[in-house]
Design an enzyme around this catalytic site. Structure first.
Site, PDB file in Angstrom:
ATOM      1  N   ILE A   1       0.891  -0.776  -0.397  1.00 21.13           N
ATOM      2  CA  ILE A   1      -0.296   0.068  -0.201  1.00 21.13           C
ATOM      3  C   ILE A   1       0.555   1.397   0.162  1.00 21.13           C
ATOM      4  CG2 ILE A   1      -2.093  -1.231   0.997  1.00 21.13           C
ATOM      5  CD1 ILE A   1      -1.391  -0.189   3.743  1.00 21.13           C
ATOM      6  N   GLY A   2       2.157   1.085   0.070  1.00 23.89           N
ATOM      7  CA  GLY A   2       3.136   2.376  -0.370  1.00 23.89           C
ATOM      8  C   GLY A   2       4.606   2.146   0.332  1.00 23.89           C
TER       9      GLY A   2
ATOM     10  N   ASN B   1      15.989  -1.776   4.981  1.00 27.23           N
ATOM     11  CA  ASN B   1      16.078  -0.658   4.033  1.00 27.23           C
ATOM     12  C   ASN B   1      16.505   0.810   4.162  1.00 27.23           C
ATOM     13  OD1 ASN B   1      16.761   1.010   1.648  1.00 27.23           O
ATOM     14  ND2 ASN B   1      14.768   0.074   0.385  1.00 27.23           N
ATOM     15  N   PRO B   2      17.528   1.059   4.407  1.00 24.21           N
ATOM     16  CA  PRO B   2      17.363   2.641   5.071  1.00 24.21           C
ATOM     17  C   PRO B   2      16.080   3.605   4.428  1.00 24.21           C
ATOM     18  CG  PRO B   2      19.307   1.631   5.664  1.00 24.21           C
ATOM     19  CD  PRO B   2      19.209   0.272   4.537  1.00 24.21           C
TER      20      PRO B   2
ATOM     21  N   THR C   1      13.399   3.879   2.473  1.00 23.64           N
ATOM     22  CA  THR C   1      12.607   3.519   2.304  1.00 23.64           C
ATOM     23  C   THR C   1      12.038   3.561   3.244  1.00 23.64           C
ATOM     24  OG1 THR C   1      12.396   0.882   1.988  1.00 23.64           O
ATOM     25  CG2 THR C   1      11.988   2.081   0.115  1.00 23.64           C
TER      26      THR C   1
ATOM     27  N   GLY D   1       6.141   1.639  10.287  1.00 21.27           N
ATOM     28  CA  GLY D   1       4.724   2.873   9.884  1.00 21.27           C
ATOM     29  C   GLY D   1       3.893   2.808  10.754  1.00 21.27           C
ATOM     30  N   GLU D   2       3.072   2.424  11.293  1.00 25.29           N
ATOM     31  CA  GLU D   2       2.374   3.190  12.303  1.00 25.29           C
ATOM     32  C   GLU D   2       3.348   3.793  13.611  1.00 25.29           C
ATOM     33  OE1 GLU D   2      -0.156   1.414  11.904  1.00 25.29           O
ATOM     34  OE2 GLU D   2       0.071  -0.123  10.568  1.00 25.29           O
TER      35      GLU D   2
END
Length: 738
Positions: free
Chosen positions: A466-467, A631-632, A634, A704-705
């Site tokens: 989703i991104g 992956n720093p 993203t 992400g959250e």
């Protein structure tokens, strides 16, 4: 040497996205397509008295109009063992369109017009007329707090210690109420589906965070075997929780396709997105803190109430994260709901946590001022390495280091604690901080690896992107453990033909699907070693599986390429064009011995214009401890996005409702405000890496959250420091500061 984890890697889907090659739900080419346009109600509560489609039916290009009067009766509900949400036990009570004449919320779908073109469908939709038996709606949470109830009292968490007594006897007390309005996910891509039937088999392109969830929902809706439903969703233009659960349009689109016996496409308008996929619920919270004069917390009582719909019991998980955060012996947390005549709420980025932390971390700031203790010092005084509910130690928790590093980078020691004491010319300067917390979740997930003798690999799992960069991180993990160049690995997702994976949400995708890929790669390595050792002259004859690695197309003794076998040659010698492994990874029993979580610290500077009350976030430093960073590139992007959203939540976002009509007044991007470039100045994101193999074999935790969790609180605390005004109702708009 093909090594990828921890190094910057650009998005593997980046070029497809910027050149328009990436196909989103509404962009698939399907022959003989008909277009659907949704007609919505103008009332919030009542029943449809009559619906007149005569004029609309005569409009150019119209094929059919579905209403509750001619909508085929839903199939008898399939067996209850159909779980509509993968890896959860939430029954599918989602709203289903056109099932009756009852109106549950304003802008509820009341008809679907089907026509040869989108423009013809939209034109005819304006000609559908409905009359109603209208009832007075109740949409205001705060006027009905006394009607709050707990849907399943047996699930209530028991108090820890004796918070009532502890609060009574506490030398210092803080008690305050905090409110957060309804907020809406506003992803760039509108929700959409294209559906078609071949006999009793359904294919649907849908914007979803979980293709298996939609498959289950549609199988239940049409009472057909789940394997007869094929859901495809390779790209999602942002969702943030708005597509976690089944929305009403996939079943509606599929039913329309069945009725007119041809493919149908339905796309929400921006306005329809405000009632078509849930929202962050309106939340009222009361926090009571008790403390000794030295700053030690003796009691936390956190009471939360949120709005839900009349047909679904949605509890915003607001108080869960206030329990493990601080070393406090007496804690009570309550979560209740109030039924309102609105569509159902749903998860929205950092669900529950960002709302709960706004209240708790604002209250901690208020307590710091009452005690005359520095807000950072107060948090360190109450730091804990164990979860007090379970007594378990954390598998890893580098929060102290986050505090230290953030304070040092920010220059926190130069803060004058007196409100209104710091200035930049005529502007008031405020410095605030807060803590972020999120779980380190892992769900069962499966992946399939096909290693080919030409030195390439195909990897697949029915997860979503989703991104956050799922395509990229899964490619990177596969390349790392198969020892291949990343460009030789193709990863695919978003299709029910692939092995089952949980929805993308809760920041558990890399931990869940990444672990499946990692473990599957180990299985491939084992298969290769067995093949190699069928040969008596194998240089790896005495090697154990843990002694060998796959690197640069070879199976070799770790760090010794002189003892190696070329993998492609080995496969060809054994007449193998490919080696396949399908594997399900599950959380390890080892996790049960520990408390797990991801943490962070936020330091924010605001500048407030005292004459007009405008607030600008001029600096934000966010330090995050979430295990190993894959992956720093993203990852920093995710954290920056979280900070930006936190700024929007603190200063701008609010869905305005006219309670007389239960109608949303700003269902558009003109009046629903989100941050733009001019709102965003300096953001620095820093990671404190943790070495934690307890959480999962990759040592990753969700971020992400977490990126937005402490931000609104830190901003509110900075605004108080700048102005001396404590704003407990989000968003902090100029009128509240004047």
């Amino acid at each position: 040497m093909a090594r990828y984890i921890g190094k910057e890697m650009s998005r593997v889907d980046g070029v497809a996205k910027v050149t328009g090659k990436a196909k989103y739900a509404a962009e698939f080419k399907v022959p003989n397509l008909a277009y659907g346009f949704i007609v919505t109600s103008t009332i919030a509560k009542g029943t449809i008295k009559a619906i007149d489609t005569a004029e609309a039916s005569r409009a150019p290009g119209v094929i059919n109009i579905l209403t509750h009067e001619n909508y085929p009766k839903p199939a008898a509900q399939a067996a209850p063992e159909l779980k509509p949400e993968i890896n959860t036990d939430v029954p599918d009570k989602s709203f289903r369109a056109l099932h009756s004449n009852q109106i549950f919320f304003n802008m509820q779908p009341i008809a679907l017009v089907l026509a040869e073109t989108f423009e013809q469908a939209r034109n005819a939709a304006r000609l559908v007329r409905a009359t109603y038996n209208e009832e007075k709606p109740m949409t205001d949470l705060e006027s009905s707090l006394d009607k709050a109830f707990l849907p399943s009292p047996e699930s209530a968490v028991k108090p820890r210690g004796n918070p009532v007594e502890a609060l009574k006897s506490a030398p210092v007390k803080i008690e305050a109420e905090y409110t957060i309005p309804i907020e809406h996910h506003n992803p760039m891509e509108p929700h959409a589906a294209i559906a078609f039937w071949e006999n009793d088999k359904l294919t649907i392109f849908d914007k979803t965070q979980g293709v298996y969830v939609v498959r289950e929902h549609l199988a239940t809706s049409f009472n057909i075997p789940a394997e007869n439903v094929h859901v495809i969703s390779p790209f999602v233009g942002g969702a943030f929780g708005a597509s976690l659960r089944p929305n009403y349009y996939p079943a509606l689109t599929a039913m329309a396709a069945r009725v007119i016996k041809r493919p149908v496409k339905v796309v929400y308008t921006r306005q329809q997105m405000f009632t078509g996929h849930g929202y962050r619920s309106h939340t009222w919270q009361k926090v009571s803190l008790g403390a000794e004069r030295n700053g030690k917390l003796t009691a936390i009582v956190h009471d939360s109430r949120n709005n839900s719909s009349t047909f679904q019991e949605w509890v915003e998980n607001t108080t869960t994260f206030s329990r493990p955060l601080y070393a406090c012996p007496n804690v009570d947390t309550k979560q209740q709901i109030v039924r309102t005549d609105l569509a159902s709420p749903t998860s929205m980025r950092a669900p529950g946590a960002v709302s709960g932390m706004f209240a708790i971390e604002s209250a901690m700031d208020e307590l710091a001022y009452a005690l005359k203790i520095d807000p950072l010092e107060l948090r360190l005084i109450n730091f804990t390495d164990v979860d007090l509910d379970s007594g378990k130690p954390y598998s890893s928790k580098a929060l102290r280091e986050c505090y230290r590093l953030g304070a040092e980078k920010f220059g926190w020691k130069n803060r004058n604690s007196e409100p209104r004491s710091m200035r930049d010319g005529r502007l008031l300067v405020g410095w605030g901080m807060a803590t972020g917390i999120w779980g380190a979740f892992q769900r069962p997930a499966s992946a399939k690896i096909t290693l080919k003798s030409d030195g390439t690999a195909h990897v697949a799992s029915a997860t979503a992107d989703i991104g956050p960069g799922t395509y990229t991180v899964m490619t990177l993990i596969a390349a790392e453990y198969l020892g291949l160049p990343a460009e030789k690995v193709k990863f695919e997702l978003g299709d029910t033909n692939f092995p089952e994976a949980p929805v993308q949400g809760g920041s558990f995708t890399t931990a869940s699907v990444g672990s499946a890929i990692y473990e599957s790669a180990q299985n491939i390595r084992r298969k290769l070693l067995d093949l190699a050792n069928k040969d008596a002259a194998s240089p790896l004859k005495t090697a154990k599986i843990e002694d060998v690695e796959m690197l640069d197309g070879k199976l070799q003794i770790k760090n010794n390429s002189s003892q190696s076998i070329n993998i492609s040659e080995l496969m060809r010698r054994n007449n193998l064009t490919e080696l396949v492994d399908v594997h399900e990874a599950k959380p390890s029993p080892e996790r049960e011995k520990y408390a797990t979580g991801a943490h962070g610290a936020q330091f924010v500077e605001v500048k407030v214009d005292p004459d007009v009350g405008t607030v600008q976030v001029t600096r934000a430093i966010e330090v995050t401890a979430c295990g190993k960073i894959m992956n720093p590139k993203t990852s920093h992007s995710q954290e920056i996005g979280g900070v930006v959203w936190g700024i929007g939540m603190a200063l701008q976002e609010a869905t305005e409702i006219d309670h007389r009509y239960g109608r949303i007044m700003n269902p558009n991007l003109q009046h629903y405000h989100v941050p733009v470039n001019a709102d965003i100045l300096e953001i620095e994101t820093i990671f404190v890496e943790e070495d934690d193999k307890v959480v999962n074999p990759l040592g990753v935790k969700g971020m992400g959250e977490l990126g937005m969790v402490g931000i609104p609180a830190a901003i509110a605390n900075a605004v108080f420091h700048a102005t001396g005004k404590r704003i407990r109702d989000l968003p902090i708009t100029p009128d509240k500061l004047l």
